[in-house]
Design a protein around this motif. Structure first.
Motif, PDB file in Angstrom:
ATOM      1  N   SER A  17     -56.103 -42.922 -16.104  1.00 11.67           N
ATOM      2  CA  SER A  17     -57.419 -43.573 -16.163  1.00 11.67           C
ATOM      3  C   SER A  17     -58.006 -43.724 -14.770  1.00 11.67           C
ATOM      4  O   SER A  17     -59.206 -43.504 -14.554  1.00 11.67           O
ATOM      5  CB  SER A  17     -57.300 -44.944 -16.831  1.00 11.67           C
ATOM      6  N   THR A  18     -57.153 -44.090 -13.826  1.00 10.01           N
ATOM      7  CA  THR A  18     -57.607 -44.255 -12.448  1.00 10.01           C
ATOM      8  C   THR A  18     -58.085 -42.923 -11.867  1.00 10.01           C
ATOM      9  O   THR A  18     -59.147 -42.854 -11.232  1.00 10.01           O
ATOM     10  CB  THR A  18     -56.468 -44.816 -11.573  1.00 10.01           C
ATOM     11  N   LEU A  21     -61.506 -41.982 -13.467  1.00  7.83           N
ATOM     12  CA  LEU A  21     -62.650 -42.833 -13.150  1.00  7.83           C
ATOM     13  C   LEU A  21     -62.959 -42.895 -11.654  1.00  7.83           C
ATOM     14  O   LEU A  21     -64.111 -43.104 -11.262  1.00  7.83           O
ATOM     15  CB  LEU A  21     -62.412 -44.251 -13.678  1.00  7.83           C
ATOM     16  N   TRP A  43     -62.116 -49.993 -16.335  1.00  8.67           N
ATOM     17  CA  TRP A  43     -60.757 -49.795 -15.834  1.00  8.67           C
ATOM     18  C   TRP A  43     -59.919 -51.049 -16.038  1.00  8.67           C
ATOM     19  O   TRP A  43     -58.755 -50.980 -16.455  1.00  8.67           O
ATOM     20  CB  TRP A  43     -60.786 -49.421 -14.352  1.00  8.67           C
TER      21      TRP A  43
END
Length: 265
Positions: A17-18, A21, A43
């Motif tokens: 996810s990091t 994004l 997040w």
């Protein structure tokens, strides 16, 4: 074995996810796009879900601006929790920049880093906070100045409310709104959190981050009560010490009510 696989999967989701994004957020920061304010909330929600942090909200975020949130501070988890609830920006001490993982995340969220020991830079930092608030951003202040053990509220430092005073000249109505927020970690495994599990809530700076993070992941479910209290109005001529005392009293009352099992509406 199952626990190790589960922890590995949860951490993988957070990392992926990091990575997905972060490039968008970096572009948002470079061009000052509005999306830079909203992406961190997405997040933080993902991170809370993966870590098993279940948030119970009491009251509501004040809709008036400029708004300064003053919250108690027990752990790095407080940032995830508040960041999952609203598009906020945090005030952090300058050394956070160099912390592994959290330093990068703080910079991606465009946190305001303050150097308390250098008086000559204090004015610039306070002015930046004031300008961000005037632009409609919600600024989060942890007025204790450090983390506690999660069982109490430490002494609130009135000097840290200088940002509210600095924002007054930029406030359209001549008032800065300061909302007290209490963050109480109350349950683990679905059961009331007692003294044995209390270390999962607080994170004193001398405790290594990785073992603490693994402990939170192993817990699987951690409940946190977030109470939005009555907003204090700060106007020209008001005293910071008086504002500090009012906010401190409201945070302490809400925090202790939840830690003691009393849940006000």
């Amino acid at each position: 074995m199952i626990t190790s696989l589960r922890i590995g999967f949860l951490l993988l989701v957070i990392v992926v996810s990091t990575l997905l994004l972060a490039p968008v957020q970096l572009a948002g920061l470079a061009f000052d796009w509005r999306i830079r304010r909203r992406l961190p909330r997405l997040w933080h929600r993902i991170a809370c879900r993966m870590l098993g942090i279940r948030i119970h909200v009491h009251g509501r975020l004040d809709s008036r601006r400029p708004l300064l949130i003053a919250a108690n501070h027990a752990s790095w988890k407080d940032i995830l929790v508040l960041g999952a609830l609203a598009d906020v920006v945090f005030i952090a001490k300058n050394e956070v920049k160099t912390w592994p993982v959290f330093g990068l995340l703080a910079r991606l969220q465009k946190s305001v880093f303050v150097v308390r020991e250098e008086k000559r830079r204090t004015g610039d930092q306070v002015n930046e906070i004031a300008e961000r608030m005037a632009d409609g951003e919600i600024v989060v202040l942890f007025p204790e100045g450090t983390t506690s053990d999660g069982n109490r509220l430490l002494e609130v430092k009135s000097s840290l409310f200088g940002a509210a005073a600095a924002a007054l000249p930029l406030a359209p109505q001549g008032v800065v709104y300061v909302q007290p927020v209490a963050i109480a970690y109350t349950r683990v495994y679905g059961l009331p959190m007692g003294r044995f599990h209390r270390p999962l809530a607080g994170w004193p700076g001398d405790v290594p981050l990785l073992p603490h993070l693994i402990g939170v992941l192993k817990a699987g479910a951690l409940d946190v009560d977030v109470s939005f209290g009555e907003t204090a109005e700060y106007r020209e001529g008001d005293k910071r010490k008086q504002l500090s005392a009012v906010v401190e009293g409201r945070i302490r009352t809400m925090l202790l009510d939840h830690l003691r099992g009393r849940h006000p509406v």
